[in-house]
Structures are given as C-alpha cells and as structure tokens.
Scaffold this active site. Structure first.
Site, mmCIF file in Angstrom:
data_model
loop_
_atom_site.group_PDB
_atom_site.id
_atom_site.type_symbol
_atom_site.label_atom_id
_atom_site.label_comp_id
_atom_site.label_asym_id
_atom_site.label_seq_id
_atom_site.Cartn_x
_atom_site.Cartn_y
_atom_site.Cartn_z
ATOM 1 N N ASP A 201 43.276 -2.025 45.154
ATOM 2 C CA ASP A 201 43.909 -2.877 44.162
ATOM 3 C C ASP A 201 43.917 -4.322 44.654
ATOM 4 O O ASP A 201 43.004 -4.732 45.376
ATOM 5 C CB ASP A 201 45.337 -2.370 43.886
ATOM 6 C CG ASP A 201 45.745 -2.558 42.445
ATOM 7 O OD1 ASP A 201 45.949 -3.712 42.037
ATOM 8 O OD2 ASP A 201 45.860 -1.550 41.722
ATOM 9 N N HIS B 108 49.704 -7.081 40.933
ATOM 10 C CA HIS B 108 49.307 -5.796 40.354
ATOM 11 C C HIS B 108 49.446 -4.650 41.358
ATOM 12 O O HIS B 108 50.030 -3.598 41.060
ATOM 13 C CB HIS B 108 47.870 -5.905 39.844
ATOM 14 C CG HIS B 108 47.427 -4.758 38.990
ATOM 15 N ND1 HIS B 108 46.887 -3.599 39.513
ATOM 16 C CD2 HIS B 108 47.421 -4.595 37.637
ATOM 17 C CE1 HIS B 108 46.577 -2.776 38.516
ATOM 18 N NE2 HIS B 108 46.881 -3.353 37.371
ATOM 19 N N SER C 181 47.070 1.324 34.072
ATOM 20 C CA SER C 181 47.311 1.030 35.487
ATOM 21 C C SER C 181 48.711 1.427 35.900
ATOM 22 O O SER C 181 48.955 1.771 37.055
ATOM 23 C CB SER C 181 47.142 -0.472 35.754
ATOM 24 O OG SER C 181 45.797 -0.831 35.865
#
Length: 1433
Positions: A227, A274, A452
């Site tokens: 990620d 994220h 996600s």
C-alpha cells in the site's frame, strides 16, 4: 462529461480522478496472444518478434530515448508442485508443523529463483554489457514473476525481444489504489473514542467481538499490506508492528518488517494515509482498549510501500510482492520464515483479462500466504456492472472482496463479476462505506468509502483463522470464509452466491467457530398451505439446421403460476441414446424465465431434441420432438446473403441485439438483396452490451488458404464501442481476436480476414459487439458472407486494420480493444430440491434466535440452507404477511438437520375515512395515506370527496396523511377489522419566491457522457424562513448547437442538506421527468402538485436521462461570482463542482409559508368618530389580505413586495372587532390578533356652572365647575387644563389675569367628539384710590349741624362712610358699625352729609370713607379732619 467549448479540458473532476482517485490503466500488462498449435515455429519471424512488443511501449520510445520496461520470460516455475513435494518430504521425516511450513515456503522460493536464474542469465549478461556502454541501467531481476525490469534504449529493447526465451516486453505501467471517495483531511480527523463505545460498527457487524470472546483475536499471526505505507507509531498500531521493540519503544527493528519500494526509506511512514487506514482496519486498537477499529487486534503487521500519489509501477509492485513472499534482510537475502500469513491488496488494474501478476499470486498461495484483493471501485471510466471486477482480483487464485454499507447493501461503487474466467466474483463482501480507522497524525477519520476499506476486514478474519488453526491451507481458508459468510441478495442479485456480494458478508465468529467447534447445517422448506394445480407453459422457436462439429445453443421461455423448478433438454444424435442436460435460466425468474441449454459436439446427419419443464406442484410438460438436419461444417465455397433464414447462425450474449431481417436504420439497405444480420435493425444497439453472432462451424482446408470475406457497415462510438471478429481454434477454450472495428463507415465496405493459419482445424468464427455504458449508435451490419480460398486483397491484420480512427478530442478513457473478450451467458442460480405436497413455496427469513444469523428461503422452491456453529438453537421462520413460527433444533458438526415450516397468513384489516381541510372543512382530494411501519402497503389516495380506504395486516400502526399544499398529519391506529378515522389537514399557505445564484447569462454548457449523472445547486431559503414548499425549478439549457443532435429529456430530484461536509444527503423527492427548452429560454419544471416541503437548506438536482450527445446541455454561468453552492453527481457519488464551471444555472421556485398578518393601525381598543378607517399592517409579500369586521369581510387588498398592506373599511356604530387573514391559491392563514375599534359619533353633554358669564372678581384663582356626561369620555379641560371628573361633575382651579378673562371648558370623548362651553369674567386686582377726602380739618358740630364728606375716586363705585366714635363713648360701638352711603354726584365725585344729633357727644370722632367696586375690591380712608360733637372747645 464534455463541454460545449471544444478547446477546454473536461472538468477537473475528471482530472482529479485520473490523478488521484480510481483510475485503472487500460493497457497495463497486455496478455500474450494465443497461437494455434499448428502454426508454432521454433524460429521467430520478424512479425512474431514484433508481436512480443507492447504497442504502448513502442509509443513511449517515441517520446523518450530511454524508458523503463519489463521483460517477461516464457519459462514458468511450478511453485505448487515444489510446495507439495516439500510437504511430502517433511511428513516422511515427521517434521513439526512449523518446520514443515518453513521447508514448504523455502521450496517455493527456491523453485522460483532457480527458474528465473536459468532463464534470465543470457539476457542479464547482455543487459550488463549494455549497462557498461551506457545504454541500460537500473537492471532488476525478479523471481516472483519471471521477469526483469530495466531502464534502457529502444535498440536494447529490440535486441532483447530477439532472445527466444523472452515471451514479451511491456511498459512499466502504473496501477492504482482503490482510494476512498472521502480523502484524508487532517483538520477533520477525530479524537479517540472511549472504550465504552469503542468498537466500530463495521467491526461489530461482522461479529469480530464474538470471535474475540472465544479467544481468537489474531494473536500469533502476521498480516502484510502492499500500500502507501503505515504510520508505525500511531497509537492504534505502534505495539502491533512486528518491528516494535518494547525495550526500546521508539526505535523499531525495521529489517524484514518494512520495505519501501518507492523511496527506499528505512523506517515506516505513510504520506498518503491510505495504508494507515487499511492497516488500522486489520489490527488497530489502542493499548487502553479505546478505538477498537481493527478486526484482529492481536495480530502483528508488516508493510511494503509500493504506491505514491501517482500510483504504483509494475516494477515496484513486483518488488513488493517478492518481498512479501520472503522478506529480505539488509543484504537482500530472502527469508521465507518471515513471510506473513495474509497479504492485503487494496489496489488493482482495469477490468478484463490481464495476467501479469498471476504468477505472483500463485507463488503466494503455494507458500500459504492468503492473497486478499479488493474488487475495485467504479470511476468515470469504469462504470461498473457485470464483469467489471478489476485485476488481479479477478484471477481465479485471488480472493476478492466487495463492499457493503451499514445496511448490508452492496455499495454502488463496488465492481462486480463474473471474472474473465467465468467464475463468480467477488468471493465475499465486507463493510466498505463510511469506515472509521487510523490516519497519519496519530488520529482517526471516518467517512472512507471503497473496496479498499472492505478488503482489510477479510484479511483480518483470515488471520483469525490462522490463529485458530495454523495448518489451514489457503484453499481451506477460502472454503471456510465462503461457507460461513452471511448470504446477501437484492433485486439485482436475487440468489446467493452472486456476482455482487459473492457468498455474502464475512462473519468472523462463524468462521472461527467452523475451525474450533465445527459447523452444523439446518435445511428445509418454508411454505404456505395450498395446491399448485396449473401445469407450466412454454414458448420455443424450433431450430431446423445444425452443423457438424459445432454446438447448438437452444433457448426456451417457461412460465408457471407458482414456480418453474427445472427445465431439461434431451437430445440424441442419429439413432443414439437420449442424453439429458439441465438448462440454465439466463433471464427472468421462477415465474417466467428464459432457459438455455447447449448441445455440444454435433455429429452425424440428424439431431433430435425435446424439452421437459417441471413446476413446483410436480407437473411435467414435455415438448414435441424436434428434428434437426445436421449439415457438414462449412468451408471454402460457403456463401450467405441472408435472403433466407441463415441456418446455423446463433446470436447470444449480454444485452444481445443481433437480429436478422430488413434494416430500417444504419445503412437502411442491404449490400445485396434486402436482408442482413445487424445489431438492432430498427435503432441503436444497447449500452453495456457484449453480444455474439456465431457462424456455423468451419472446417479449414488441410492445405491452401482460407479467407473470410464479408460486407460490413458500422457506426460505433469512437474509441469506446468496438466490433470484433473472434476465432476459436480447435481444442481451445479462449477465443482469438482476428479483427477490430470502430468508428463509422461511409458505405458498405469489403472486409477480409485470413484464416489460413488454422489449416486442418475445425474452428468457429464470431462477430462480436461490445459497448460501454453510454452513447449507443446505429451499430454493425453484416451481409454477403463468403469463405474463399482466394484473397480479395483486403486482409485485416489482427488488431491492426479495420479500425477507423476517431476524430476530435478524447473526453473519456478509451477502451483497449486488445483486452476484449466475447460474452458467455451467465446462469441465474435456482435450486431444485424435493418438495412437500399440498403446500406452496414461500420466501422467508430463517434465523437462529440466539445469535441472529439468518438466511432466506428460495422463492421458487421454499428451500433454505443455514450453516451455523454446532449446538442447540431455536430457528424462527418469518415472512411478511405471515405469522412467525419457531422450532428447536440441534445442529451437529458436519451433519444436516431438517426443519420445515408451514406459515399461516395474517388477518387483514381495513382503514377508511375522510380527509378535510382544517380551515374550510372542505374535502381534500388527492391526499395520500401511508402506513408508516409497512411500506409494502400501497398508499391510499383520497377521491374528490376526500374519502380513502386501505387494507393492511392487523396490528398497531402510525398513519401519515399528506397532500400537496397541506401540512402532513399523523395518527396512531390499532387496525383490527374495519376502522374509520377522520383527518383534518392544515393548509400550507405560501407566497412565491425565487432562489438564484447565477447572473442570468450562460457562457458555456456541459453534458455527461453517461446518463444518470447530474448537477445540483444548494438552495437556502430567505432570511427568517426555515420552511418552504418547493413549487418548481428553473433550468437553463444551451440551444440546439450543443450537444448535437442533443435531446430534451432530463429528470429533477430534490435532496436535503444532511450529507457529509455539506453534500446533498437524503433524496426527499423525485425523480420527476422533464422536457428541456433548447431555445435560450429558462425551462420551468412545475413541482407544485408534488407537495415537496423543504427545510432551510436543500438541493435542487438536474439528472441527465440520456447519454451524450442525446441529452440537453446544462448551461453554466462562468463569469458571475462563484456561489460555492455547486455540486456534481458522478457515478453515484456527490462531490463539489469544478470552480472553473462557474455556477450551474439552476434556480428554485418556492412558496414561503405565509405569515399570519399583523394589523399595525388602528391600534387595539381605539375609538373613532369617522365612518371609515384605513387598516394598515404587515403580511407575506404578494398574498391577498382579507380584513374582517366581526364575522363579515370588510375589505381586501394585496400585500406589497415589502409585505406592507393598507385598506379602507366602513365601521359600524359602536364596537368593531377587526381581524386580517392572508390567502393564496392554496388557502388562507389563521386570523390576526383582533383589533377593537369603537365608532362613537355622539358628543359629550357639558354644563359650565361656575363662574357665570360676565362675572367679575378680584381673585387670582378661580374654581371652574360644571356637569359632564359621556360613555366614552376621555377628559374635560378648562382653558387647556385637565379637570377633575367625578360622579358626573368636573372642577378645575385656574389662575386669572387682571382684566377680561375668557374661560373655555372642552369635554372630549375617546372617539374625538368634543363639546365646548365658554364664559367671560372680568378680573381687577387694583383697589380704588380715594383722593380729596374732606373734611380735611377738624369740625365742631352741635346738634343739628352737618358736616360734608366728599372725595374723588373711580367711577361707579359703591361708596359709604362711617363715623368712628372715640372708644370712651359707650355708645360708640353702635355708631361705629353704621355705614352710610355716599352719592356719586358726578363721575368719580362722591359726596354725603352727616348731621350731629343731640344724643351724641364725642370729641375726636373720625370720618372713614369706604369704596367698593364690582370686582370686590375695597378701599378705606379716614379723613384728616375729626369731628367734635356737642362739646365745648
């Protein structure tokens, strides 16, 4: 979206998405072409070498001298085989589970490395020589995928592809994270939540706390993420980092726990949030128990950073995937013993076939690393829908996760299956809407949406499974996760598993329980008493021709009043045995559906077939036996002009429009004759289509050439909708692409495809059209098809010729035609199980009362299956309209318990009544009556008498009554039998207003490519107004210049303003159909009949009904001051409008609630003597004001724009009670507060009793007195001084002045009537002056003698004198008291005589004169001369 202005880019929403949101590269990792076995050669031709080179890579060299590209090698390792061999060897040595796992993982890595080393050595040697020459650098070898990344020149690349071991070279594409639609905002990040409510809703929804209660929180397991990195010292993550060292808590051990493939940083970090959010959902919680955001809080995490703001390159992701397989130490040595148990992948490429990472995923699986992938999100370029799931999530080896919301409904952004491999995708679902988790800055943020956010839930549950049983294989974990998931369905996906939710919502508790305690299964049928007495009916168009070597798909439509349970097709070839196959339902439902079955591998000369249709009641209907002539496969010499029915041509696929006949659109005529095959002969092809037209089977000659020649006409959306010719080689499953068609032809064209490469094979050829979600055109038409052994000189090279280039700028992401794949029909799953007689199936929810886990019975059969942790439970079956039932069950591990339910229908009651206008008592027509607790009850509508009636199941309900122009009302009712209820609605009385934020001039216009998107403007009611009724909208559109040809259809919706960060929240009305004016005028949409009540802030929304260019263009005000109120709706998501667009030209027409008028004049309890009065006051602008005198209307006027009003009315004698109401077409307000005005025209009665007129006085003050009488007396004033009034009398003391004084008495009443009395009084304060008084000398008088007394003074006085005797005279007192008059002998001269008598004897008597005037003044004076009477001298 596109604008009218051609030289401008589309809105920044598009660019924002491209840069940072949900973009999937269209050309990432193109797959290699499938080559027929008969044409493979050891030597490489120039053409085969060129085919190794990606076209996008060729383009990149036109821009750069050097670029980074990837070299993929043909040789593949077999990690799965290596793993199995290692396990077998370990078992023979009786190694422990841990050692077995280590040897297994080591074997996987070794097998990959050996294959890579052997196949890459020559190329690496060449690259290193070029590195020395400066032609190459940044050489990186991979083994997780057998490939090399290198930054080199075009010449080096062209040399590399000549190595026979090289399969292909590809550009170093970028992949994207599936980012949240609500990006991280530090200012909005939230502080810690207390432990008492610290478990997030999403964690709780999948029953993670119940798994923790069993002792399974992930302890001992490791999860990894590829990620954007992780903020390692975040309080929810710090102690869960595998590199955390409690003895040195601020200096973690990062080696083999963290890797940065982007920037090479040694310590974990996250510059994009994220990865921190994702990791928090997997393992997050603070040491004190607060912020329980993670599903597996006992697990440890490791991470690889492979993504920057621009995405992640293939090279970086390969490096990350290789590190995950075996984390590397500082020297780069792999350590498979440090590999994680699970790897979370919240990233991906585009939809469709792209197998670049498939070797990596297979390697992970072989090493028992669970590969979780997010399914992917919709964006401007990937609209979602069937088959949209992204890669690598769409690989068979990947475990894909879709996203659901808090209501367990599929998120609108979640991409769907099936996969390109015709498998159900995703495998499972998890919460992915409004997820709160950790973000950089050591804080938290909610509102994150995306698959996600869903994927980490599944990764964490996989970790829980590993804790429960570390020996579980990936296959076993997948089976547990899918078998314990809570099945989810909806109207789009009515059966489970499906291509939206997969097998359903992941459940941590059930998954762990399946490992620890085992699962039991309850199954049975939910039904209602009744009989199925009607057999099914069917429709089928028989087929008369088939071709040898091919297959024959057949369809049938079956219908039944209860349920079609199965459709079977039996066939036989020549005189062979009957073979039965079960048909798949490809559309419709259990009541009426279309079923398909395909007869494979047709041989012989005759085919016979028949259908059998089964229904719920056990009826079986058999069709006739249909005989089909089997013809030999077609070959060179075949011709088809379509003038007669084309035998052996079969159309199928998604949204199929292929049809045979006479065209009335497109080319309008056939190339020859009258008939063609085309995609909709009367209109445009369907959007989101993948439609197939397959020719009869073809036998390619063993030698010589074979060419497919045909006439073609097409009009397909440039760069987005394509026509293809596919070829299916003998023995293969994958269709090869042989021709591509795009754009528009000006006339029928001659097309040719060389099929010579398939010598000796039985092949099939397909014409296929694929379209995106918008802008359908006239399509593709085929005529005069020929198979020839001679070329016509128009050969179409695969993926090269036949493509007509588009003109103009690209407005959305083009489709990559190389990735196209024809459609395969997907069956709609339905169950076929034994049924109970004398009952009818029922869809019901079957739940475990003790745990809440539930499932639904199949609507067509009533059958259900429910897996649950073993134990004793209570099952409940409940369905709308039926009495619920329960029964006890004992679920045993790996056993099935039968539990059937027959439910009884509930009784119904009737509610009826009348709705009236509360103000007028008149019936209200068109009022809707709702049952709040039961939305399934259709609202009743009142008739012209205000009457309504509805029927609902008996029970306690809240009834809501609403009508346009009225305030809604609610009441409670206990519905049992017949109930009557009257309702009075208060009318909404409003006055019109317009809300606008544009300047009225349009500089530009916009139109979306896809229908369903929209624009909105936030409207705010006028100051002081918190409620209003939306009566209409004004929309300004461009003229017919844009779009071209354009359209007029659009929809209007209304949203409240409760969305996050000011976004539109809940839809409160619409959609309403509307027609646009395209003449430069405003389009008014009348909403007055809809009864739309709005709060202070609301949104008026334009929704585009048709795709561009068949929609109107909404006008934009680009020069006016930006209001900041503009929002756009794209792919189901709201986001602020692009400021460059200016203000969207949308205005709201509202009725503000009319206020009750206020009378400001006259004032309350006032009096007047006038017959009329002007009533003034305030009311809502534009309303009609009615003024009442008592019960009677006395006047009417209209309120001005500022709300003021005035009107004259006639008064009645006496008391008048005035009120005012305001009215519009909708009704009348309540009356104002009453104002009392008394008309009194009678004057007061008044007397002036004192002083009398003409009176005289010498007083300085005077009390004026009199009588007064009046019912409404206000006051009495004397010379302006208010008098005292009591008991009908008044008095007032006044000051007087010397001289003439006029006294005026005025009595006034409250109405202004007056009575006046006057009198005059003369006032003299000056006393008279006496002069010349005689005697001036003493006088001696004898008896009989007189003395003269005289003086001068003012005229007309009362003059007297008196003789004052000396006090010694005893009789003096008598004399002294006598005043004798004096006579005025001439004006102002007074005389008199006094004669002495003998009786008086006195010496020194004094003479005193006295004068008095009329005013009461008195003057006394004693003469100087004294009198001696009867005395001697």
């Amino acid at each position: 979206m596109r604008k009218k202005t051609k030289n401008r880019l589309i809105s920044s929403v598009l660019s924002t998405v491209v840069i940072s949101s949900l973009l999937f590269p269209g050309a990432a990792g193109a797959s290699s072409k499938v080559t027929s076995p008969s044409v493979k050669k050891e030597l490489q031709s120039a053409e085969s070498i060129q085919n190794k080179i990606s076209s996008s890579l060729k383009k990149s060299f036109k821009k750069k001298e050097k670029t980074t590209f990837l070299i993929k090698f043909k040789d593949l390792a077999n990690p799965e085989k290596a793993a199995k061999a290692a396990v077998k060897k370990a078992k023979s040595k009786k190694l422990s589970a841990a050692k077995t796992e280590y040897q297994k993982r080591s074997a996987v890595v070794s097998s990959l490395k050996v294959t890579a080393d052997e196949s890459q050595q020559d190329v690496l040697k060449y690259l290193n020589t070029q590195k020395d020459k400066g032609n190459a650098d940044q050489i990186h070898s991979y083994y997780v995928v057998n490939g090399i990344a290198v930054h080199a020149s075009k010449e080096v690349m062209e040399k590399v592809v000549q190595f026979p071991e090289v399969e292909k070279v590809l550009p170093n594409e970028k992949r994207q994270l599936f980012k949240s639609s609500s990006p991280f905002n530090m200012k909005k990040a939230q502080k810690a939540i207390k432990a008492t409510d610290g478990v997030e809703w999403n964690v709780d929804q999948i029953d993670a706390p119940k798994a923790w209660a069993l002792g399974y929180d992930g302890t001992g397991t490791v999860v990894a993420s590829i990620d954007t990195g992780v903020e390692w010292n975040h309080p929810a993550l710090k102690e869960k980092y595998r590199g955390y060292n409690p003895e040195n808590p601020n200096e973690p051990e990062n080696e083999m726990n963290w890797y940065d493939a982007v920037a090479g940083e040694a310590s974990p970090y996250d510059d994009l949030a994220h990865g921190t959010h994702v990791t928090g959902t997997m393992v997050g919680s603070e040491p004190d128990g607060t912020n329980q955001i993670g599903v597996a809080p006992g697990a440890k995490w490791i991470a690889v950073k492979a993504f920057s703001e621009d995405g992640g390159t293939d090279a970086d992701i390969l490096e990350a995937g290789e590190w995950v397989l075996a984390p590397k130490d500082a020297e780069g040595n792999p350590h498979p013993e440090m590999a994680p148990d699970v790897v979370n992948n919240s990233w991906g490429g585009g939809s469709g076939l792209d197998e670049w990472y498939r070797d990596m995923v297979n390697a992970w699986r072989a090493a028992d690393i669970f590969p979780e992938f997010s399914a992917g999100n919709t964006d401007l370029f990937i609209p979602g829908g069937p088959g949209s799931i992204a890669n690598p999530a769409n690989y068979p080896e990947s475990f894909a996760t879709g996203a659901t919301d808090i209501n367990k409904k599929l998120a609108d952004f979640s991409l769907q299956g099936p996969s390109p491999y015709d498998e159900i995708k995703p495998e499972i679902s998890a919460p992915g809407v409004n997820i709160r988790s950790s973000v950089p800055g050591q804080t938290y943020e909610d509102g994150w949406d995306g698959t996600s956010m869903a994927g980490p839930h599944v990764s964490a549950v996989a970790a829980l499974l590993k804790q429960a049983n570390a020996s579980l294989s990936v296959d076993e974990m997948e089976d547990i996760l899918t078998s314990t998931a809570e099945p989810l369905t909806d109207s789009t996906f009515p059966d489970s598993p499906n291509n939206g939710y997969g097998h359903g919502l992941v459940n941590a508790f059930d998954a762990v329980s399946a490992v620890t305690d085992g699962l039991g299964k309850a199954e049975g049928q939910v039904s209602v008493e009744g009989d199925d007495q009607e057999p099914p009916v069917y429709q089928h168009e028989k087929v008369t021709e088939a071709y040898e070597g091919g297959s024959l798909p057949l369809t049938l439509t079956a219908e039944d009043n209860v349920s079609v349970t199965s459709v079977k097709l039996s066939y036989k070839l020549d005189q062979g045995e009957w073979t039965e196959i079960t048909a798949k339902r490809i559309s419709g439902d259990h009541l009426k559906g279309t079923y398909q079955a395909e007869i494979p591998d047709i041989k012989g000369t005759k085919l016979s077939y028949k259908w059998m249709i089964h229904d719920f009641g056990g009826h079986v209907v058999s069709s006739d036996v249909y005989d089909v002539t089997v013809k030999p496969s077609i070959t060179a010499g075949y011709k088809q002009d379509f003038e007669t029915a084309p035998g052996g041509w079969v159309a199928s696929g998604t949204n199929n429009n292929w049809e045979w006949g006479v065209p009335s659109t497109g080319p309008n005529t056939a190339a020859s004759g009258e008939k063609v095959y085309g995609t909709n002969l009367t209109g445009n092809y369907a959007n989101s289509a993948n439609m197939n037209l397959v020719m009869p089977p073809i036998k390619a000659p063993d030698s010589g050439s074979l060419f497919l020649q045909f006439k073609s006409w097409h009009n397909l959306e440039d760069d987005f909708d394509y026509g293809y010719v596919f070829v299916l080689p003998e023995g293969e499953k994958n269709w090869e692409q042989a021709g591509v068609y795009n754009g528009k032809t000006s006339s029928w064209t001659d097309e040719e495809i060389d099929l010579s490469a398939y010598k000796g094979q039985n092949i099939q050829v397909m014409f296929n059209l694929q379209s995106d979600e918008s802008i359908a055109k006239e399509g593709w038409y085929i005529d005069d098809v020929v198979l020839s052994d001679k070329s016509a000189g128009k050969t179409v090279k695969k993926n090269k010729l036949g493509v007509e280039k588009p003109s103009g700028k690209q407005k959305k992401k083009p489709v990559n035609p190389k990735k196209a794949k024809p459609s395969a029909n997907t069956a709609v799953k339905h169950q076929n199980k034994a049924i109970q007689p004398q009952v009818l199936p029922l869809k019901a929810q079957v739940s475990v009362v003790e745990t809440g886990k539930s499932t639904y019975s199949d609507q067509s059969t009533g059958q259900y299956t429910l897996k649950h942790k073993a134990g004793d439970y209570t099952l409940m079956a409940e369905a709308y309209g039926y009495q619920s039932k329960t029964q006890k069950v004992s679920l045993k591990t790996d056993q099935t318990t039968q539990a059937n339910f027959t439910l009884e229908e509930m009784k119904k009651g009737t509610l009826k009544g009348t709705v009236i206008n509360k103000t007028t008592g008149e019936p209200v027509t068109g009022a809707s009556v709702y049952v709040v607790e039961d939305a399934a009850v259709e609202p009743a509508m009142t008739n012209d008498k205000g009457e309504y009636m509805l029927e609902a199941y008996e029970g306690a309900y809240t009834i809501k009554v609403a009508a346009p122009g009225y305030y809604s009302d609610e009441f409670s009712v206990e519905l049992k039998g017949d109930v009557t209820k009257e309702t009075a609605l208060k009318p909404f009385v409003g006055y019109p207003g317009e809300i606008a934020y544009d300047d009225g001039t349009a500089e530009n216009a916009n139109s979306y490519f896809a229908a369903g998107n929209g624009w909105a403007v936030k409207m705010t009611l006028a100051d002081g107004k918190d409620k209003g009724m939306l009566t209409g909208g004004l929309f300004r559109f461009w003229d017919t210049e844009f779009p071209d040809p354009g359209g007029t259809e659009f929809k209007v919706e209304v949203y409240d303003a409760t969305g996050k960060d000011g976004a539109p929240g809940k839809k409160i009305a619409g959609p309403f159909n509307a027609e646009a004016l395209r003449n430069g005028e405003w389009t008014k949409v009348d909403l007055s009949s809809k009864g739309i009540m709005v709060d202070k802030d609301f949104y008026l929304v334009y929704i585009q009904s048709k795709p561009d260019p068949y929609s109107p263009g909404l006008a934009m005000d680009e020069t006016g001051q930006n209001s900041g109120r503009n929002w756009q709706y794209i792919d189901g998501k709201w986001q602020p409008g692009d400021k460059a667009d200016g203000n969207y030209m949308i205005r709201a027409l509202v009725d503000y609630e009319a206020a009750v008028p206020e009378i400001t004049s006259p004032t309350d309890k006032s009096y007047t003597n006038k017959d009329s009065v002007t009533v003034k006051g305030n009311a809502s602008p534009g309303t009609t004001v009615h003024i009442y005198n008592g019960e009677k209307e006395a006047g009417e006027t209209k309120a001005a724009a500022d709300g003021t009003f005035h009107a004259g009315i006639i008064l009645n004698k006496g008391e008048n009670e005035l009120t005012a109401t305001a009215s519009t077409d909708n009704g009348t307000t309540d009356a104002s507060s009453p104002i009392t005005v008394t008309l009194d025209q009678e004057k007061p009665e008044l007397t002036l009793d004192n002083p009398k007129d003409g009176g005289k006085t010498n007083k300085e003050t005077l009390t004026v007195k009199g009588a007064v009488s009046d019912d409404n007396l206000k006051d009495v004033k004397v010379n302006g001084k208010k008098a005292t009034v009591a008991d009908g009398s008044y008095s007032a003391r006044i000051l007087l002045e010397n001289g003439r004084n006029e006294i005026k008495v005025i009595a006034t009443d409250l109405a202004g009537n007056k009575t006046t009395k006057k009198t005059v009084i003369d006032v003299n304060f000056d006393k008279p002056v006496i002069s010349g008084l005689i005697p001036g000398e003493d006088k001696n008088l004898k008896a009989g003698e007189s003395v003269k007394i005289a003086f001068s003074s003012a005229e007309d006085l009362d003059a007297t004198f008196t003789i004052r005797m000396p006090l010694t005279n005893a009789r003096a007192s008598v004399q002294n008291a006598t005043e004798l008059p004096l006579r005025e002998i001439s004006p102002g001269r007074y005389e008199g005589y006094w004669t002495a008598t003998s009786s008086i004897k006195a010496k020194g008597a004094k003479v005193e004169v006295i004068v008095r005037d009329d005013y009461g003044n008195e003057t006394r004076k004693t003469a100087n001369g004294k009198l001696n009477m009867n005395t001697e001298n």
